[in-house]
Design an enzyme around this catalytic site. Structure first.
Site, PDB file in Angstrom:
ATOM      1  N   HIS A  52       0.876  -1.175   0.000  1.00  0.00           N
ATOM      2  CA  HIS A  52       0.000   0.000   0.000  1.00  0.00           C
ATOM      3  C   HIS A  52       0.910   1.220   0.000  1.00  0.00           C
ATOM      4  CE1 HIS A  52      -3.233   2.797   1.117  1.00  0.00           C
ATOM      5  NE2 HIS A  52      -2.375   3.299   1.991  1.00  0.00           N
ATOM      6  N   CYS A  65      -4.475   1.802  -4.785  1.00  0.00           N
ATOM      7  CA  CYS A  65      -3.829   2.949  -4.152  1.00  0.00           C
ATOM      8  C   CYS A  65      -2.553   3.362  -4.886  1.00  0.00           C
ATOM      9  CB  CYS A  65      -3.515   2.621  -2.695  1.00  0.00           C
ATOM     10  SG  CYS A  65      -2.469   1.154  -2.487  1.00  0.00           S
TER      11      CYS A  65
END
Length: 246
Positions: free
Chosen positions: A41, A115
């Protein structure tokens, strides 16, 4: 002018300690060991102590912020500076407002709109370098694999349809030949066509030619299914293309 910093986390929010441990091991081997990549992430920090990223939600924007390096959903790994933006804080806020409208949470997709893709676009608009290739490499490879799988499945279905069609034609022909033979027509032509040896040879020829895939890039496997010859080359090319700077 201010620096743009990328924060990277190991994705450990599966809800299963065993799965989270496995992800950490994958990231350690593939990123730390051989530099290939992993399951990460990412978030971007620019002006202030907040980082900005993107995630799934049923309603509203998927763009969110939290204290830099403090996202409680993941395990913090590292950070790096991607460059310095010439935009003012006011302009950066305007860019974030635009992105918030363009990236609804319901559009989140693990492989094509995650993301890392958001951070790539944010950095591009800030005028700094994009994320290193290893951050999102697994998702990019996944895109290529899905495309190849879809194309392969389509070609297999097409080949199967051609085989079935050829088989039906052969069956109708053989039934007609058998009926003519039983009807007592003893002409030399009909007696040859009705012989079992001729039927077997004709059926084999028909299946061989009728089942041949329409694309020259395919060959028949022993089980009769069509297999693309260039799947490996295509996946390698797609993978390389995904790594080239846009």
């Amino acid at each position: 002018m201010t620096e743009v910093r990328l924060h990277i986390y190991d994705v450990t929010n599966s809800g299963s300690d065993k799965t989270n441990t496995t992800i950490l091991q994958i990231n350690k081997i593939f990123k730390d060991g051989i530099g290939l990549g992993g399951i990460f992430h990412s978030a971007v920090q620019v002006y202030g102590e907040e980082e900005w990223s993107f995630g799934f939600c049923e309603h509203g924007s998927g763009v969110f912020n939290c204290p830099s390096g403090k996202n409680p959903m993941y395990t913090y790994r590292e950070s790096m500076i991607l460059g310095r933006t010439n935009f003012s804080k006011l302009k950066v806020n305007q860019i974030l407002q635009e992105l918030s409208g363009e990236w609804p949470g319901s559009s989140y997709d693990l492989l094509s709109k995650n993301c890392n893709h958001f951070c790539d676009e944010f950095c591009e608009r800030l005028g700094v370098q994009k994320l290193p290739g290893w951050v999102n490499r697994f998702a990019n490879a996944g895109d290529a694999a899905i495309e190849i799988a879809e194309n392969t499945a389509l070609r297999l279905r097409q080949a199967k349809t051609e085989i079935v069609s050829a088989s039906k034609v052969a069956y109708r022909f053989l039934v007609g030949v058998t009926s003519s033979s039983n009807g007592g027509n003893d002409s030399p032509g009909n007696s040859n066509r009705g012989s079992p040896r001729f039927q077997a040879a004709w059926f084999k020829t028909l299946i061989t030619t009728g089942a041949k895939p329409s694309s020259s890039s395919e060959t028949e496997a022993q089980d009769g299914s069509a297999v693309p010859q260039n799947s490996t080359q295509t996946m390698r090319q797609n993978f390389q293309d995904s790594e080239r700077p846009q």
